[in-house]
Design an enzyme around this catalytic site. Structure first.
Site, PDB file in Angstrom:
ATOM      1  CE  LYS A 164      -0.722  -0.083   5.016  1.00 20.70           C
ATOM      2  NZ  LYS A 164      -1.526  -0.813   6.017  1.00 20.70           N
TER       3      LYS A 164
ATOM      4  NE  ARG B 144      -6.176  -0.892  11.752  1.00 21.20           N
ATOM      5  CZ  ARG B 144      -5.189  -0.946  10.866  1.00 21.20           C
ATOM      6  NH1 ARG B 144      -4.408   0.103  10.669  1.00 21.20           N
ATOM      7  NH2 ARG B 144      -4.963  -2.040  10.160  1.00 21.20           N
TER       8      ARG B 144
HETATM    9  C1  LIG Z   1      -0.666  -1.555   6.668  1.00 22.30           C
HETATM   10  C2  LIG Z   1      -0.970  -2.867   7.259  1.00 22.30           C
HETATM   11  C3  LIG Z   1       0.068  -3.800   7.456  1.00 22.30           C
HETATM   12  C4  LIG Z   1       1.515  -3.476   7.201  1.00 22.30           C
HETATM   13  O1  LIG Z   1       2.005  -2.687   8.234  1.00 22.30           O
HETATM   14  P1  LIG Z   1       3.566  -2.256   8.297  1.00 22.30           P
HETATM   15  O2  LIG Z   1       3.707  -1.604   9.612  1.00 22.30           O
HETATM   16  O3  LIG Z   1       3.788  -1.345   7.133  1.00 22.30           O
HETATM   17  O4  LIG Z   1       4.352  -3.507   8.183  1.00 22.30           O
HETATM   18  C5  LIG Z   1      -0.280  -5.043   7.949  1.00 22.30           C
HETATM   19  N1  LIG Z   1      -1.566  -5.364   8.227  1.00 22.30           N
HETATM   20  C6  LIG Z   1      -2.581  -4.494   8.053  1.00 22.30           C
HETATM   21  C7  LIG Z   1      -3.971  -4.920   8.386  1.00 22.30           C
HETATM   22  C8  LIG Z   1      -2.320  -3.215   7.572  1.00 22.30           C
HETATM   23  O5  LIG Z   1      -3.322  -2.353   7.403  1.00 22.30           O
END
Ligand SMILES: *Cc1c(COP(=O)(O)O)cnc(C)c1O
Length: 360
Positions: free
Chosen positions: A36, A131
């Site tokens: 992302k 969350r």
């Molecule tokens: C963005 C996200 C990740 C990745 O997180 P990082 O800290 O960039 O490794 C993993 N799981 C979910 C659900 C996310 O939204």
């Protein structure tokens, strides 16, 4: 080359991904690479797959579609709960989605039936960060209902910590996830193949050497792209922290007083009065601002100090050196600066590997 631009070094991203794939592989944990923060850039996605990640993951369907249009056929997981309004597209373009709501799973089931496909569901469990997630006490019931939906395959469970409230993954909450997995499998008969323990903030827990239990997957974005772990924003040993940098261009370079004059009121982005009078300074303006990135998340090169920012300007003190107009400065980015820059229409992306320019 145009500025501002992101310099994206595929060789360094490859190194970071490979390093983490190997490190976690020793604990029987696979890596889903989270794309992302680079908007699903296909050249980056392909490099991550070459580095040995087990699949790709993104929070935005649009990014996943970018990868699918680029003919990337690897498994892709949607890591934000699907919007019902996108359920058909979710089933078409993704293999698995992370879910917490039976209403959504029901719509995914209908879409999957209509398309003659099956869709994988990974149920997210709330373990304290507040969350997304099903409360642990409700998990068994949601699993039972999920197993009953036609054309839906329950793939596993997972959790996400350290994103809203900063709750760190530790022995206690990771053990709880493993116990929940064991309990579900005991009740329903080995239905869970994936137990996804979290994101980049789980790396400290792994390095701490605790028993990883049932956890066999992590979803990693920041650690791969920025070489950092998010809990303390510290560089992770062995990883490049400059795989992605931001280049901005000097548009004004003058000797100015360090203190403003006139009646001082609020500014657009809060007060930014320089803390102390240091006489006259080499004040340089770069053509990059809040419209392009999060200026607070930029680390300047040595010898440069960030003084302030506005929508379109970054004001720095270049100390003794007067920087020439048109000169380029390279900044390191934190996660916030990175996602704002990748999503900004004003910032171009220069993807290269070993100095060879691949894509503009
Ligand atoms: C963005 C996200 C990740 C990745 O997180 P990082 O800290 O960039 O490794 C993993 N799981 C979910 C659900 C996310 O939204």
């Amino acid at each position: 080359m145009t500025t501002p631009r992101l310099e994206i070094d595929l060789a360094k991203i490859h190194h970071n991904a490979r390093f983490l794939v190997k490190l976690l592989g020793r604990n029987g944990i696979t890596v889903s690479a989270v794309t992302k923060a680079v908007l699903g850039l296909p050249s980056v996605a392909r490099e991550l797959l070459r580095a040995g990640v087990s699949g790709l993951a993104d929070s935005r369907l649009e990014n996943i579609q970018t990868m699918r249009h680029a003919k990337i056929t690897a498994p892709i997981t949607l890591i934000r709960s699907p919007m019902i309004s996108q359920s058909v597209q979710v089933v078409k373009d993704t293999d698995i989605s992370l879910n917490t709501e039976l209403d959504v799973i029901s719509e995914l089931s209908k879409a999957a039936q209509a398309l003659g496909r099956t869709h994988g569901v990974l149920l997210m469990v709330e373990l304290g960060d507040l969350r997304e997630g099903i409360m642990p006490a409700d998990l068994e019931n949601v699993v039972r209902r999920t197993l009953s939906f036609p054309n839906i395959t329950l793939k596993g469970i997972g959790t996400n910590l350290a994103c809203r409230c900063g709750v760190a993954p530790d022995e206690a909450n990771m053990a709880e996830l493993s116990e929940l997995a064991n309990a579900i499998d005991a009740t329903f008969g080995s239905v869970l193949s994936i137990v996804s323990g979290g994101n980049s903030s789980n790396l400290n827990w792994i390095l701490g050497g605790s028993d990883t239990g049932r956890i066999n997957n992590l979803r990693l974005g920041e650690a791969i792209l920025l070489g950092c772990e998010p809990l303390h924003r510290q560089p992770f040993e062995g990883l490049h922290t400059d795989a992605i940098t931001l280049v901005a261009e000097v548009i004004e370079s003058k000797i100015k007083p360090s203190q403003p004059w006139g009646n001082i009121e609020e500014t657009a982005f809060g007060a930014a009065i320089p803390p102390h009078n240091s006489g006259s300074i080499s004040q340089t303006i770069l053509a990059v601002g809040h419209m392009d990135t999060d200026p607070e998340g930029l680390t300047p090169p040595t010898g440069i100090r960030i003084l302030g920012s506005s929508s379109d300007h970054l004001i720095v003190d270049s100390r003794r050196d007067r920087l020439p107009i048109g000169a380029e400065l390279t900044f390191q980015l934190n996660y916030s600066a990175l996602i704002r820059a990748t999503a900004s229409p004003f910032v171009t992306k220069n993807v290269f590997s070993e100095k060879k320019v691949l894509v503009h």
